[in-house]
Design an enzyme around this catalytic site. Structure first.
Site, PDB file in Angstrom:
ATOM      1  N   CYS A  10     -21.646  63.971 -91.569  1.00  0.00           N
ATOM      2  CA  CYS A  10     -22.090  65.046 -92.464  1.00  0.00           C
ATOM      3  C   CYS A  10     -23.002  66.026 -91.721  1.00  0.00           C
ATOM      4  O   CYS A  10     -22.510  66.783 -90.891  1.00  0.00           O
ATOM      5  CB  CYS A  10     -22.713  64.452 -93.724  1.00  0.00           C
ATOM      6  SG  CYS A  10     -22.762  65.656 -95.070  1.00  0.00           S
ATOM      7  N   HIS A  43     -20.074  60.277 -95.521  1.00  0.00           N
ATOM      8  CA  HIS A  43     -21.154  59.357 -95.148  1.00  0.00           C
ATOM      9  C   HIS A  43     -20.684  57.912 -95.062  1.00  0.00           C
ATOM     10  O   HIS A  43     -20.877  57.151 -96.019  1.00  0.00           O
ATOM     11  CB  HIS A  43     -22.272  59.419 -96.205  1.00  0.00           C
ATOM     12  CG  HIS A  43     -23.006  60.705 -96.243  1.00  0.00           C
ATOM     13  ND1 HIS A  43     -24.114  60.961 -95.467  1.00  0.00           N
ATOM     14  CD2 HIS A  43     -22.795  61.822 -96.961  1.00  0.00           C
ATOM     15  CE1 HIS A  43     -24.558  62.175 -95.707  1.00  0.00           C
ATOM     16  NE2 HIS A  43     -23.778  62.727 -96.614  1.00  0.00           N
ATOM     17  N   GLU A  99     -22.090  55.658 -93.662  1.00  0.00           N
ATOM     18  CA  GLU A  99     -23.295  54.816 -93.685  1.00  0.00           C
ATOM     19  C   GLU A  99     -23.683  54.415 -95.111  1.00  0.00           C
ATOM     20  O   GLU A  99     -24.538  53.561 -95.314  1.00  0.00           O
ATOM     21  CB  GLU A  99     -24.467  55.515 -92.981  1.00  0.00           C
ATOM     22  CG  GLU A  99     -25.048  56.747 -93.672  1.00  0.00           C
ATOM     23  CD  GLU A  99     -24.326  58.061 -93.326  1.00  0.00           C
ATOM     24  OE1 GLU A  99     -23.146  58.018 -92.938  1.00  0.00           O
ATOM     25  OE2 GLU A  99     -24.953  59.123 -93.470  1.00  0.00           O
TER      26      GLU A  99
HETATM   27  N1  GLN Z   1     -25.494  70.230 -96.210  1.00  0.00           N
HETATM   28  C1  GLN Z   1     -26.180  69.448 -95.223  1.00  0.00           C
HETATM   29  C2  GLN Z   1     -26.368  70.207 -93.911  1.00  0.00           C
HETATM   30  O1  GLN Z   1     -25.846  71.252 -93.732  1.00  0.00           O
HETATM   31  C3  GLN Z   1     -25.447  68.167 -94.933  1.00  0.00           C
HETATM   32  C4  GLN Z   1     -25.499  67.276 -96.132  1.00  0.00           C
HETATM   33  C5  GLN Z   1     -25.446  65.825 -95.812  1.00  0.00           C
HETATM   34  O2  GLN Z   1     -25.624  65.385 -94.683  1.00  0.00           O
HETATM   35  N2  GLN Z   1     -25.254  65.074 -96.865  1.00  0.00           N
HETATM   36  O3  GLN Z   1     -27.033  69.737 -93.048  1.00  0.00           O
END
Ligand code: GLN
Length: 204
Positions: free
Chosen positions: A81, A182, A184
């Protein structure tokens, strides 16, 4: 002889979740935030969280260059992410002046799904030629990025269907792995196990 050590960049975000997943697989997993600690690990996880905050804190802790250099010189790295955002060579919808470590020849759109829906879950098939990936991966997306362009050396591992068509949500370029979601979160450890196998395959 000891096994490889995997670091989790511990500036912000899902640090504990990644450490737990890696430890559950028997890996020697450590939190890292100093250049000397980055130098000592055999692979690194960039967690989910907030990419702008992590990039700024990496500058504050003077660890930015150490991380960027090691990724560019072949350290196995897994970004989830926000971690995918941090690995992107090119970023769309980044914050003003937002930096990334880079190392993955991809263009990522930050918060891409967010315009339609903030978070969602999906079961997505993975294009990894291992028996354990015969079943789809249950993926949790939270204000997730997607990948809009991939360079020649980048393999697309997974896509997800959206109203706008299929969007890329997992990629690999040599020893560098990234997911929009994610892994994790939850107890499906297959992607962490796959990353550990990359660390062994590409080990220094
Ligand atoms: N929107 C977040 C970013 O740009 C990422 C979101 C997340 O890791 N759940 O860093």
């Amino acid at each position: 002889m000891t096994g490889p050590t995997v670091g989790v960049l511990a500036l912000q975000g899902d640090v504990r979740e990644h450490l737990r997943a890696l430890s559950n697989l028997g890996a020697d997993a450590v939190a890292v935030r100093r250049p000397s600690e980055v130098a000592d690990v055999d692979g690194l996880v960039l967690p989910g969280g907030e990419s702008t905050t992590m990039a700024k804190l990496a500058r504050t802790f003077e660890v930015f260059e150490a991380v960027a250099d090691r990724i560019k010189t072949g350290m196995p790295t897994f970004g989830t992410c926000a971690g995918m955002v941090l690995l992107a060579d090119r970023l769309r919808d980044g914050a003003v002046g937002q930096e990334t470590f880079g190392g993955l020849d991809i263009t990522v759109r930050r918060n891409a799904f967010g315009r339609q829906v903030d978070s969602f879950e999906a079961d997505i098939p993975f294009d990894i030629a291992e028996a354990s990936f015969a079943d789809p991966v249950h993926a949790v997306f939270i204000r997730a990025p997607w990948v809009e362009e991939v360079g020649e050396g980048v393999d697309v591992l997974a896509t997800v269907a959206t109203e706008l068509g299929d969007r890329i949500v997992a990629v690999q370029q040599g020893p560098v792995l990234a997911t929009s979601f994610h892994p994790e979160v939850g107890d499906d450890l297959r992607l962490h196990r796959y990353f550990l196998s990359l660390m062994i395959g590409y080990g220094r």
